[in-house]
Design a protein around this motif. Structure first.
Motif, mmCIF file in Angstrom:
data_model
loop_
_atom_site.group_PDB
_atom_site.id
_atom_site.type_symbol
_atom_site.label_atom_id
_atom_site.label_comp_id
_atom_site.label_asym_id
_atom_site.label_seq_id
_atom_site.Cartn_x
_atom_site.Cartn_y
_atom_site.Cartn_z
ATOM 1 N N ALA A 1 1.020 -1.169 -0.114
ATOM 2 C CA ALA A 1 0.208 0.278 -0.086
ATOM 3 C C ALA A 1 0.659 1.256 -0.387
ATOM 4 O O ALA A 1 0.349 2.444 -0.400
ATOM 5 N N SER A 2 2.129 1.357 0.693
ATOM 6 C CA SER A 2 3.077 2.644 0.540
ATOM 7 C C SER A 2 3.817 2.702 -0.899
ATOM 8 O O SER A 2 4.310 3.802 -0.758
ATOM 9 N N ARG B 1 -4.088 2.513 3.595
ATOM 10 C CA ARG B 1 -3.813 3.752 3.023
ATOM 11 C C ARG B 1 -1.926 3.812 3.555
ATOM 12 O O ARG B 1 -1.538 2.884 4.392
ATOM 13 N N CYS C 1 0.175 4.087 7.061
ATOM 14 C CA CYS C 1 -0.622 4.084 7.718
ATOM 15 C C CYS C 1 -0.631 4.562 9.167
ATOM 16 O O CYS C 1 -1.564 4.630 9.650
ATOM 17 N N ARG D 1 -5.145 13.512 5.870
ATOM 18 C CA ARG D 1 -4.728 12.518 4.899
ATOM 19 C C ARG D 1 -5.608 13.147 3.523
ATOM 20 O O ARG D 1 -7.323 12.698 3.674
ATOM 21 N N GLN E 1 -1.339 9.832 -0.470
ATOM 22 C CA GLN E 1 -2.012 9.515 1.392
ATOM 23 C C GLN E 1 -3.307 9.072 1.433
ATOM 24 O O GLN E 1 -3.896 8.428 2.097
ATOM 25 N N LEU E 2 -3.871 8.625 0.206
ATOM 26 C CA LEU E 2 -4.872 7.823 0.368
ATOM 27 C C LEU E 2 -5.489 6.306 -0.026
ATOM 28 O O LEU E 2 -4.084 6.464 -1.096
ATOM 29 N N SER E 3 -6.234 5.529 0.629
ATOM 30 C CA SER E 3 -5.925 4.452 -0.534
ATOM 31 C C SER E 3 -6.523 4.326 -2.082
ATOM 32 O O SER E 3 -6.968 5.478 -2.342
ATOM 33 N N GLU E 4 -5.996 3.372 -2.418
ATOM 34 C CA GLU E 4 -6.681 2.999 -3.972
ATOM 35 C C GLU E 4 -8.501 3.174 -3.955
ATOM 36 O O GLU E 4 -9.103 3.264 -4.668
ATOM 37 N N GLU F 1 -9.848 4.460 -1.830
ATOM 38 C CA GLU F 1 -10.553 5.816 -1.382
ATOM 39 C C GLU F 1 -10.291 7.063 -2.483
ATOM 40 O O GLU F 1 -11.407 7.366 -2.864
ATOM 41 N N ASN F 2 -9.225 5.956 -3.162
ATOM 42 C CA ASN F 2 -9.443 7.481 -4.137
ATOM 43 C C ASN F 2 -10.253 7.000 -5.469
ATOM 44 O O ASN F 2 -10.254 7.961 -6.682
#
Length: 106
Positions: free
Chosen positions: A51-52, A80, A83, A89, A94-97, A99-100
């Motif tokens: 994720a990072s 995220r 995280c 954020r 800065q957001l997860s896939e 969330e985007n």
């Protein structure tokens, strides 16, 4: 089948030094970045590392159960980047896939 567990009191190589969480299970995946640098890890830290990373990939190790890489990949989409860091954020990086995708209607 050889199952690799981090030594007692230690964490897998995929665990970020600032991430306070313990390993969950044995070392079952390799996570690679865009230039093929990587680390082996448990599913938990493999997902957090993936994720990072921008353009990261995950591969199951030969002794891993079927579907391990898919589970890590799917989990990473909802995590995220970095995280374990606190703070607001708001930037896409800065957001997860997930969330985007929700923000952009995809």
């Amino acid at each position: 089948m050889v199952v690799s567990m981090p030594p007692a009191g230690r964490r897998c190589p995929a665990a970020h030094p600032e991430d306070p969480t313990p390993c969950v299970g044995s070392v079952v995946v390799t996570v690679l970045d865009r230039v093929n640098a990587g680390a082996d890890g448990c599913e938990h830290h493999g997902a957090r590392l993936l994720a990072s990373l921008a353009g990261g990939r995950v591969y199951a190790l030969p002794h891993a159960a079927p579907g391990t890489a898919i589970r890590v990949f799917t989990a990473a989409a909802g995590i995220r980047p970095f995280c374990w860091l606190d703070g607001p954020r708001v930037e896409p990086s800065q957001l997860s896939e997930i969330e985007n995708r929700a923000r952009h209607g995809r």
